[in-house]
Scaffold this active site. Sequence first.
Site, PDB file in Angstrom:
ATOM      1  CB  SER A   1      73.774  -1.308  40.053  1.00  0.00           C
ATOM      2  OG  SER A   1      74.235  -2.636  39.834  1.00  0.00           O
TER       3      SER A   1
ATOM      4  CG  ASP B   1      69.194  -6.540  34.495  1.00  0.00           C
ATOM      5  OD1 ASP B   1      68.758  -7.387  35.302  1.00  0.00           O
ATOM      6  OD2 ASP B   1      69.608  -5.428  34.856  1.00  0.00           O
TER       7      ASP B   1
ATOM      8  CG  HIS C   1      70.505  -4.820  38.366  1.00  0.00           C
ATOM      9  ND1 HIS C   1      70.890  -4.790  37.044  1.00  0.00           N
ATOM     10  CD2 HIS C   1      71.499  -4.231  39.068  1.00  0.00           C
ATOM     11  CE1 HIS C   1      72.074  -4.199  36.949  1.00  0.00           C
ATOM     12  NE2 HIS C   1      72.462  -3.852  38.160  1.00  0.00           N
TER      13      HIS C   1
END
Length: 229
Positions: free
Chosen positions: A48, A201, A204
Amino acid sequence: MGFLSEISLFRYGASRALRKLCVAIAASVALTVPALAENITIAALGDSLTQGYGLPQEEGFVPQLQAWLSAQGAEATLINAGVSGDTTAGGLSRVAWTLTDDVDAMIVALGGNDLLRGIAPEVSRANLVGILDAAQQKGVPVMLVGVPAPNNYGPEYKAAFDAIYPELATQYEALHFESFLSAITERQDMQGAMRIYMQPDGIHPSAKGVALIVEAMGPSVLELISRAR
């Protein structure tokens, strides 16, 4: 032969010689320029962080790195081969079709999801070995991006996992970039950096965080391009 005729012949001979010189110079340039101007295609194989999770497409890692390279005058095209949630096993399963004939170099940034799942370091190492073997067989230079293990798995796990990336980079003569997020995590004001440069979060990077990462990693990517030529 008259005086004017002699002048005409002289001019004709000089012009012809000049044309020959220009052709010779052009031929010489043609032999050297393509090697310098050759476009290099780089596949960014990752998870990701590579894919650009949580960001508009143009603000993700690959588009920002592409823009940075273009600003440096680098003739390179990046392919986003990042898949959110991917582990080293996932990267290994798709490296064969990622390394198409037009790929000249590869960035490998995998391992974060292995850590989140507590996968044994020897398993992650074996998967990365498979990826590096595939690149080596294709003659594709690699930049291996590390992921430092947290302390919560214990010192032995951390030591074993952290050693994977520098050791494999040495073994396969790959470039080694210590940590994908190092441009953020190594800042003095860690709390402030997390607030500005990371998404809520805490995993990221934000668009601003990606810009920092690209600026830090960019010179190594330029070296990767140089190796691919």
